[in-house]
Enzyme design. Sequence first.
Site, PDB file in Angstrom:
ATOM      1  N   HIS A 200      26.248 -60.535 -38.149  1.00 23.28           N
ATOM      2  CA  HIS A 200      25.654 -61.800 -37.717  1.00 23.28           C
ATOM      3  C   HIS A 200      24.231 -61.951 -38.253  1.00 23.28           C
ATOM      4  O   HIS A 200      23.826 -63.033 -38.663  1.00 23.28           O
ATOM      5  CB  HIS A 200      25.615 -61.865 -36.192  1.00 23.28           C
ATOM      6  CG  HIS A 200      26.890 -62.388 -35.607  1.00 23.28           C
ATOM      7  ND1 HIS A 200      27.443 -61.889 -34.468  1.00 23.28           N
ATOM      8  CD2 HIS A 200      27.715 -63.378 -36.007  1.00 23.28           C
ATOM      9  CE1 HIS A 200      28.552 -62.543 -34.191  1.00 23.28           C
ATOM     10  NE2 HIS A 200      28.748 -63.454 -35.124  1.00 23.28           N
ATOM     11  N   ARG A 307      40.471 -63.889 -41.277  1.00 26.36           N
ATOM     12  CA  ARG A 307      40.780 -62.655 -40.543  1.00 26.36           C
ATOM     13  C   ARG A 307      40.742 -62.981 -39.045  1.00 26.36           C
ATOM     14  O   ARG A 307      39.709 -63.447 -38.545  1.00 26.36           O
ATOM     15  CB  ARG A 307      39.754 -61.573 -40.859  1.00 26.36           C
ATOM     16  CG  ARG A 307      39.856 -60.996 -42.259  1.00 26.36           C
ATOM     17  CD  ARG A 307      38.817 -59.882 -42.446  1.00 26.36           C
ATOM     18  NE  ARG A 307      39.041 -59.091 -43.640  1.00 26.36           N
ATOM     19  CZ  ARG A 307      38.411 -59.289 -44.799  1.00 26.36           C
ATOM     20  NH1 ARG A 307      37.544 -60.272 -44.925  1.00 26.36           N
ATOM     21  NH2 ARG A 307      38.656 -58.508 -45.842  1.00 26.36           N
ATOM     22  N   ARG A 343      45.620 -64.987 -41.237  1.00 28.89           N
ATOM     23  CA  ARG A 343      46.299 -63.689 -41.274  1.00 28.89           C
ATOM     24  C   ARG A 343      46.504 -63.227 -39.834  1.00 28.89           C
ATOM     25  O   ARG A 343      45.570 -63.263 -39.029  1.00 28.89           O
ATOM     26  CB  ARG A 343      45.435 -62.669 -42.027  1.00 28.89           C
ATOM     27  CG  ARG A 343      46.140 -61.336 -42.168  1.00 28.89           C
ATOM     28  CD  ARG A 343      45.350 -60.399 -43.030  1.00 28.89           C
ATOM     29  NE  ARG A 343      44.200 -59.854 -42.331  1.00 28.89           N
ATOM     30  CZ  ARG A 343      43.343 -59.016 -42.888  1.00 28.89           C
ATOM     31  NH1 ARG A 343      43.493 -58.641 -44.140  1.00 28.89           N
ATOM     32  NH2 ARG A 343      42.307 -58.553 -42.209  1.00 28.89           N
ATOM     33  N   GLU A 440      49.267 -54.989 -50.173  1.00 25.93           N
ATOM     34  CA  GLU A 440      48.169 -54.015 -50.066  1.00 25.93           C
ATOM     35  C   GLU A 440      48.671 -52.591 -49.863  1.00 25.93           C
ATOM     36  O   GLU A 440      47.881 -51.672 -49.715  1.00 25.93           O
ATOM     37  CB  GLU A 440      47.177 -54.432 -48.969  1.00 25.93           C
ATOM     38  CG  GLU A 440      47.800 -54.753 -47.632  1.00 25.93           C
ATOM     39  CD  GLU A 440      46.789 -55.263 -46.601  1.00 25.93           C
ATOM     40  OE1 GLU A 440      45.579 -55.216 -46.856  1.00 25.93           O
ATOM     41  OE2 GLU A 440      47.236 -55.693 -45.524  1.00 25.93           O
ATOM     42  N   ASN A 463      41.375 -54.077 -51.324  1.00 27.32           N
ATOM     43  CA  ASN A 463      40.648 -53.054 -50.559  1.00 27.32           C
ATOM     44  C   ASN A 463      41.622 -51.970 -50.110  1.00 27.32           C
ATOM     45  O   ASN A 463      41.381 -50.779 -50.291  1.00 27.32           O
ATOM     46  CB  ASN A 463      39.957 -53.666 -49.335  1.00 27.32           C
ATOM     47  CG  ASN A 463      39.146 -54.904 -49.687  1.00 27.32           C
ATOM     48  OD1 ASN A 463      38.806 -55.099 -50.844  1.00 27.32           O
ATOM     49  ND2 ASN A 463      38.857 -55.727 -48.711  1.00 27.32           N
ATOM     50  N   ASP A 464      42.725 -52.404 -49.511  1.00 28.32           N
ATOM     51  CA  ASP A 464      43.708 -51.417 -49.063  1.00 28.32           C
ATOM     52  C   ASP A 464      44.582 -50.935 -50.210  1.00 28.32           C
ATOM     53  O   ASP A 464      44.951 -49.758 -50.246  1.00 28.32           O
ATOM     54  CB  ASP A 464      44.575 -52.005 -47.944  1.00 28.32           C
ATOM     55  CG  ASP A 464      43.862 -51.901 -46.608  1.00 28.32           C
ATOM     56  OD1 ASP A 464      43.345 -50.818 -46.308  1.00 28.32           O
ATOM     57  OD2 ASP A 464      43.807 -52.911 -45.885  1.00 28.32           O
ATOM     58  N   ARG A 474      39.010 -45.704 -47.576  1.00 30.37           N
ATOM     59  CA  ARG A 474      37.978 -46.684 -47.943  1.00 30.37           C
ATOM     60  C   ARG A 474      36.718 -46.564 -47.106  1.00 30.37           C
ATOM     61  O   ARG A 474      35.688 -47.164 -47.413  1.00 30.37           O
ATOM     62  CB  ARG A 474      38.543 -48.112 -47.876  1.00 30.37           C
ATOM     63  CG  ARG A 474      38.956 -48.540 -46.496  1.00 30.37           C
ATOM     64  CD  ARG A 474      39.810 -49.798 -46.530  1.00 30.37           C
ATOM     65  NE  ARG A 474      39.072 -50.992 -46.165  1.00 30.37           N
ATOM     66  CZ  ARG A 474      39.642 -52.173 -45.935  1.00 30.37           C
ATOM     67  NH1 ARG A 474      40.956 -52.320 -46.056  1.00 30.37           N
ATOM     68  NH2 ARG A 474      38.931 -53.217 -45.616  1.00 30.37           N
ATOM     69  N   CYS A 511      42.787 -61.633 -52.139  1.00 27.12           N
ATOM     70  CA  CYS A 511      41.728 -61.835 -51.137  1.00 27.12           C
ATOM     71  C   CYS A 511      40.944 -60.558 -50.875  1.00 27.12           C
ATOM     72  O   CYS A 511      40.116 -60.511 -49.983  1.00 27.12           O
ATOM     73  CB  CYS A 511      42.308 -62.404 -49.852  1.00 27.12           C
ATOM     74  SG  CYS A 511      43.544 -61.338 -49.105  1.00 27.12           S
TER      75      CYS A 511
HETATM   76  C1  PEP Z   1      42.287 -55.938 -48.316  1.00 27.47           C
HETATM   77  O1  PEP Z   1      42.800 -54.915 -47.856  1.00 27.47           O
HETATM   78  O2  PEP Z   1      42.009 -56.089 -49.515  1.00 27.47           O
HETATM   79  C2  PEP Z   1      41.980 -57.076 -47.425  1.00 27.47           C
HETATM   80  C3  PEP Z   1      41.555 -58.231 -47.876  1.00 27.47           C
HETATM   81  O3  PEP Z   1      42.121 -56.872 -46.086  1.00 27.47           O
HETATM   82  P1  PEP Z   1      41.078 -56.090 -45.168  1.00 27.47           P
HETATM   83  O4  PEP Z   1      39.871 -55.781 -45.992  1.00 27.47           O
HETATM   84  O5  PEP Z   1      40.795 -56.985 -44.012  1.00 27.47           O
HETATM   85  O6  PEP Z   1      41.857 -54.876 -44.779  1.00 27.47           O
HETATM   86 MG    MG Z   2      43.705 -54.941 -45.914  1.00 22.33          MG
END
Ligand code: PEP
Ligand code: MG
Length: 595
Positions: A200, A307, A343, A440, A463-464, A474, A511
């Site tokens: 924030h 999210r 999501r 992912e 990311n995942d 991660r 994303c």
């Molecule tokens: C991802 O895993 O790339 C993703 C967008 O989801 P999050 O980062 O919320 O796990």
């Molecule tokens: Mg993810």
Amino acid sequence: MSSEPVAHPDVGGEIVLRGVGASPGIAIGKVLVLKKDGIVVEEKTVDDPAAELERLQKAIDRSTYELDKIYHTAREKIGEDKARIFEAQLLILSDPVFFDGVKHKITRTKKNAEYVVSTEFSKQVEQLRRSDNEVFKQRAMEIEDSRNRILRNLAEAKLRSRFEGTPIVVTTELTPADAVLLSRNAVLGYVSDFGGARSHASILSRSLGIPAVVGLKEATKHVKDGDELILDGYRGVIVINPSEGTLRRFTDRKKWCEQLDTELMSEAAEPALTTDGRRVSIEANIELLEELPLLKPHGADGIGLFRTEPLIIDSDSIPDEMEQAEIFRQAVEAASPNAVVFRTFDIGGDKLFVEDHAEPNPFLGWRGIRMMLDRPELLKDQFRAILRASAFGKCKIMYPMVATDEEVIRANELLAEAKKSLDAEGVKYDGKLEVGVMIEIPSAALMSKEISKHVAFLSIGTNDLTQYLLAVDRTNELVANMFEEFHPAVLRTIKFTIDSGHDAGIKVAMCGEMAGNPLATVMLLGMGLDEFSAVSSMLPVLKKIIRSTNYKSARKLARQLLKMDSADEIKKALADHLKAHFERIYFTTISDTDS
Ligand code: PEP
Ligand code: MG
């Protein structure tokens, strides 16, 4: 990301630290260290608990008065919507159940108010701190801020909020209240040891237009009041006591960045159309409602990832169907006429769940769609909430953490049941609402052809996907240097997924963080990606790159990159390309300070 100080012996005592760019802009000025000495709380037995209760009430009243002032300042400066952040904190201070518990404990145990307040607040904070998720950490910070405010007022200590000059404020952790309160001075920038880009306090810094770098780990150790400091909020870098040469370079760069920023923002509404006519969609990732006002000025073609799990933490429990529907309606109206991809709750993993199951390997455990399929009522409530919101504008639904097509089929069945139940109640919704899946998990990528038969779109979560493909947690700093999105295995999996979706006649989005990385833009475009979804602040840059690129050439470049067998080689080729074609973007967003 390392915050190891880099000393430059040839340029005197200059120290470079790297963190996270939380609010864009370059600031050059003198340091003012905002001290937040750890409050030491002693456990004492008191003779007169009634007097202790009175002292506590006075401290709560004073804290409420302070926070109310901050709330009004925020409302004046950045508007009602964003000032709402402080309503949550005011609610903490006026929570009768919590404080009745605290007062009861003081009376029963005859302990001092400081001790009881501190221990009771800490219980709440501890659970949230355990998570690596930014939103939970931030909620912990809000609760801690309320605790510290009460403790300071119990000690009758003054709040430092006014100062002379135009400093860059350096502190351990910037709270939302600090960001607003200090902005009443002519502050040039914020620097903090902790915090992330989505906290924030960072969002408020962006709204207030104050450049900020957070998550520097040890900035406060290296600075003292009056030190000269350069803050580069674009790239998350600070330079302490810069040399003459560095100072000159940054002064030039500051001018350059400001010009580029104005230029990119003025073109943000233009479509992302390549020079040879391929149109892609550039959308925003949203975690907090406070980010919604950023959509239009940054030219977002909708929300590619909303999210929903932060809602759980914002309200301390799972919001019911109608509460969710109301929040979703706000997002839909802000994005209109474009769509919002909601999501379903991605809880578990690093994202805390209210039931708080301790798992040996949470990332390989009960997370995302797995958990929701085991809690069908929860999932159906969320479906009904999204369907209700779809009566106000375009919505899509996306499932996270999918490993097999059976999960998709089962979730779709539950969606059909949710629709049926709304039909029975005569509630209106968009019957054509599209459903998609996040790719992912490696198994989902390999099965993306089969999965595509059951959905209208895929969205790659790098990311995942990177975490699971490379077996690199991660959130684990020990292996952070091995987390490599540009690893050839990741790129080939992305390409395979895009091709699978296209073969099935559906669109493929991304994303994960990679979608917002300008280094990857031309490559992803060339791989055929249809939609990019990233933090709002990056959207104008992505659009600029795409608008200046020829799709055919991007395809050729992507083909060459996919043949390379090392991440370094791939990144070098992409950096060379960006430098050659988008020099100003390269120097503002990618290159190092000393390049
Ligand atoms: C991802 O895993 O790339 C993703 C967008 O989801 P999050 O980062 O919320 O796990
Ligand atoms: Mg993810």
